[in-house]
Design a protein around this motif. Structure first.
Motif, PDB file in Angstrom:
ATOM      1  N   GLY A  99       0.812  -1.218   0.000  1.00 25.81           N
ATOM      2  CA  GLY A  99       0.000   0.000   0.000  1.00 25.81           C
ATOM      3  C   GLY A  99       0.843   1.266   0.000  1.00 25.81           C
ATOM      4  O   GLY A  99       0.573   2.210  -0.752  1.00 25.81           O
ATOM      5  N   MET A 100       1.867   1.292   0.827  1.00 27.49           N
ATOM      6  CA  MET A 100       2.741   2.474   0.880  1.00 27.49           C
ATOM      7  C   MET A 100       3.501   2.663  -0.424  1.00 27.49           C
ATOM      8  O   MET A 100       3.636   3.782  -0.919  1.00 27.49           O
ATOM      9  CB  MET A 100       3.722   2.380   2.055  1.00 27.49           C
ATOM     10  CG  MET A 100       3.090   2.601   3.386  1.00 27.49           C
ATOM     11  SD  MET A 100       2.553   4.308   3.565  1.00 27.49           S
ATOM     12  CE  MET A 100       1.988   4.306   5.228  1.00 27.49           C
ATOM     13  N   TRP A 102       2.654   1.481  -3.424  1.00 31.33           N
ATOM     14  CA  TRP A 102       1.700   1.764  -4.496  1.00 31.33           C
ATOM     15  C   TRP A 102       1.260   3.226  -4.465  1.00 31.33           C
ATOM     16  O   TRP A 102       1.077   3.858  -5.498  1.00 31.33           O
ATOM     17  CB  TRP A 102       0.497   0.831  -4.358  1.00 31.33           C
ATOM     18  CG  TRP A 102      -0.566   1.045  -5.383  1.00 31.33           C
ATOM     19  CD1 TRP A 102      -0.521   0.719  -6.705  1.00 31.33           C
ATOM     20  CD2 TRP A 102      -1.841   1.640  -5.160  1.00 31.33           C
ATOM     21  NE1 TRP A 102      -1.701   1.077  -7.319  1.00 31.33           N
ATOM     22  CE2 TRP A 102      -2.530   1.651  -6.388  1.00 31.33           C
ATOM     23  CE3 TRP A 102      -2.475   2.163  -4.034  1.00 31.33           C
ATOM     24  CZ2 TRP A 102      -3.801   2.158  -6.527  1.00 31.33           C
ATOM     25  CZ3 TRP A 102      -3.745   2.663  -4.176  1.00 31.33           C
ATOM     26  CH2 TRP A 102      -4.387   2.657  -5.425  1.00 31.33           C
ATOM     27  N   ALA A 103       1.104   3.766  -3.261  1.00 36.26           N
ATOM     28  CA  ALA A 103       0.635   5.149  -3.122  1.00 36.26           C
ATOM     29  C   ALA A 103       1.771   6.166  -3.201  1.00 36.26           C
ATOM     30  O   ALA A 103       1.513   7.366  -3.278  1.00 36.26           O
ATOM     31  CB  ALA A 103      -0.101   5.313  -1.795  1.00 36.26           C
ATOM     32  N   PHE A 104       3.021   5.700  -3.197  1.00 31.48           N
ATOM     33  CA  PHE A 104       4.134   6.640  -3.108  1.00 31.48           C
ATOM     34  C   PHE A 104       4.216   7.588  -4.302  1.00 31.48           C
ATOM     35  O   PHE A 104       4.311   8.798  -4.130  1.00 31.48           O
ATOM     36  CB  PHE A 104       5.476   5.907  -2.947  1.00 31.48           C
ATOM     37  CG  PHE A 104       6.619   6.866  -2.874  1.00 31.48           C
ATOM     38  CD1 PHE A 104       6.859   7.585  -1.722  1.00 31.48           C
ATOM     39  CD2 PHE A 104       7.435   7.090  -3.974  1.00 31.48           C
ATOM     40  CE1 PHE A 104       7.891   8.503  -1.647  1.00 31.48           C
ATOM     41  CE2 PHE A 104       8.467   8.007  -3.913  1.00 31.48           C
ATOM     42  CZ  PHE A 104       8.698   8.712  -2.749  1.00 31.48           C
ATOM     43  N   PRO A 106       1.966   8.601  -6.702  1.00 28.82           N
ATOM     44  CA  PRO A 106       0.936   9.645  -6.751  1.00 28.82           C
ATOM     45  C   PRO A 106       1.080  10.663  -5.617  1.00 28.82           C
ATOM     46  O   PRO A 106       0.847  11.854  -5.814  1.00 28.82           O
ATOM     47  CB  PRO A 106      -0.380   8.877  -6.621  1.00 28.82           C
ATOM     48  CG  PRO A 106      -0.070   7.470  -6.951  1.00 28.82           C
ATOM     49  CD  PRO A 106       1.372   7.263  -6.647  1.00 28.82           C
ATOM     50  N   THR A 107       1.480  10.180  -4.456  1.00 26.67           N
ATOM     51  CA  THR A 107       1.669  11.094  -3.324  1.00 26.67           C
ATOM     52  C   THR A 107       2.825  12.037  -3.607  1.00 26.67           C
ATOM     53  O   THR A 107       2.726  13.250  -3.371  1.00 26.67           O
ATOM     54  CB  THR A 107       1.926  10.302  -2.029  1.00 26.67           C
ATOM     55  OG1 THR A 107       0.815   9.431  -1.800  1.00 26.67           O
ATOM     56  CG2 THR A 107       2.101  11.224  -0.842  1.00 26.67           C
ATOM     57  N   TRP A 108       3.935  11.483  -4.108  1.00 25.01           N
ATOM     58  CA  TRP A 108       5.081  12.344  -4.416  1.00 25.01           C
ATOM     59  C   TRP A 108       4.727  13.336  -5.521  1.00 25.01           C
ATOM     60  O   TRP A 108       5.173  14.474  -5.502  1.00 25.01           O
ATOM     61  CB  TRP A 108       6.320  11.550  -4.814  1.00 25.01           C
ATOM     62  CG  TRP A 108       7.413  12.488  -5.170  1.00 25.01           C
ATOM     63  CD1 TRP A 108       7.908  12.759  -6.413  1.00 25.01           C
ATOM     64  CD2 TRP A 108       8.116  13.362  -4.276  1.00 25.01           C
ATOM     65  NE1 TRP A 108       8.868  13.732  -6.347  1.00 25.01           N
ATOM     66  CE2 TRP A 108       9.015  14.118  -5.047  1.00 25.01           C
ATOM     67  CE3 TRP A 108       8.057  13.575  -2.905  1.00 25.01           C
ATOM     68  CZ2 TRP A 108       9.853  15.076  -4.474  1.00 25.01           C
ATOM     69  CZ3 TRP A 108       8.893  14.519  -2.350  1.00 25.01           C
ATOM     70  CH2 TRP A 108       9.775  15.253  -3.132  1.00 25.01           C
ATOM     71  N   TYR A 110       1.916  14.795  -5.962  1.00 32.08           N
ATOM     72  CA  TYR A 110       1.214  15.913  -5.325  1.00 32.08           C
ATOM     73  C   TYR A 110       2.172  16.762  -4.482  1.00 32.08           C
ATOM     74  O   TYR A 110       2.103  17.985  -4.509  1.00 32.08           O
ATOM     75  CB  TYR A 110       0.046  15.417  -4.473  1.00 32.08           C
ATOM     76  CG  TYR A 110      -0.727  16.562  -3.883  1.00 32.08           C
ATOM     77  CD1 TYR A 110      -1.541  17.357  -4.675  1.00 32.08           C
ATOM     78  CD2 TYR A 110      -0.613  16.883  -2.535  1.00 32.08           C
ATOM     79  CE1 TYR A 110      -2.236  18.435  -4.155  1.00 32.08           C
ATOM     80  CE2 TYR A 110      -1.306  17.956  -1.997  1.00 32.08           C
ATOM     81  CZ  TYR A 110      -2.106  18.725  -2.808  1.00 32.08           C
ATOM     82  OH  TYR A 110      -2.789  19.792  -2.287  1.00 32.08           O
ATOM     83  N   MET A 144       6.577   7.537   4.232  1.00 30.18           N
ATOM     84  CA  MET A 144       6.041   6.428   3.434  1.00 30.18           C
ATOM     85  C   MET A 144       7.126   5.415   3.093  1.00 30.18           C
ATOM     86  O   MET A 144       6.910   4.203   3.205  1.00 30.18           O
ATOM     87  CB  MET A 144       5.394   6.959   2.151  1.00 30.18           C
ATOM     88  CG  MET A 144       4.121   7.722   2.380  1.00 30.18           C
ATOM     89  SD  MET A 144       3.399   8.304   0.830  1.00 30.18           S
ATOM     90  CE  MET A 144       2.653   6.785   0.243  1.00 30.18           C
TER      91      MET A 144
END
Length: 169
Positions: A99-100, A102-104, A106-108, A110, A144
């Protein structure tokens, strides 16, 4: 040698977190002084306290909070047989790692976008420029990656040694 290096890293991260907390406390006292004694509140103190709080939370959670310090709902886990505990612990560690990671990106993406926005009142001490929000929220990207690495290592440890005997999953 590894144990000594680990001890220094732990002490270093504790020092950084304590320094952030001390800076927030001093800023908070300055805010109270300016508001109630000088009758002229400094606008930057509130924003700096918020920035320091974000850093304390994510830095502390990434580097200082241990697995056993987390609140867990483990009634079913502790009641399960050891083989099922291993499966549940692997699912938990694997899910958090995946999860971390996979989300890294898109989070980065932003966080990187936030380079165009800057703080309202807090300025860099040397240049005097307002601080980009990317700099402030970059600690979340570090959080993350560190959490993904910690739970990835935990996954490997569970595969090798089974579920932890002395603590929760």
């Amino acid at each position: 040698m590894v144990k000594l290096a680990s001890k220094w890293v732990i002490r270093g991260t504790e020092f950084i977190a304590a320094s952030l907390l001390a800076a927030m406390f001093v800023t908070f006292l300055l805010q109270i002084f300016s508001r109630y004694v000088l009758q002229t509140p400094f606008g930057w103190t509130l924003e700096l306290c918020l920035i320091l709080w974000v850093w304390i939370v994510f830095f502390g959670c990434a580097f200082l909070v241990r697995e056993k310090d987390h609140v867990t709902f483990d009634i079913f886990y502790l009641a399960a047989p050891r083989s099922l505990q291993q499966v549940l612990a692997l699912i938990a560690a694997g899910s958090i790692t995946i999860g971390m990671l996979w989300a890294f990106l898109p989070t980065w993406d932003y966080i990187d976008f936030l380079k165009i926005r800057r703080t309202s009142t807090v300025r860099e001490p040397f240049s005097g420029d307002k601080i980009p929000l990317r700099t402030i929220f970059s600690i979340y990207a570090v959080f993350m990656l560190v959490v993904a690495a910690r739970y990835g290592w935990r996954f490997i440890d569970i595969v090798r040694n089974g579920p932890p005997k002395d603590r929760q999953a």
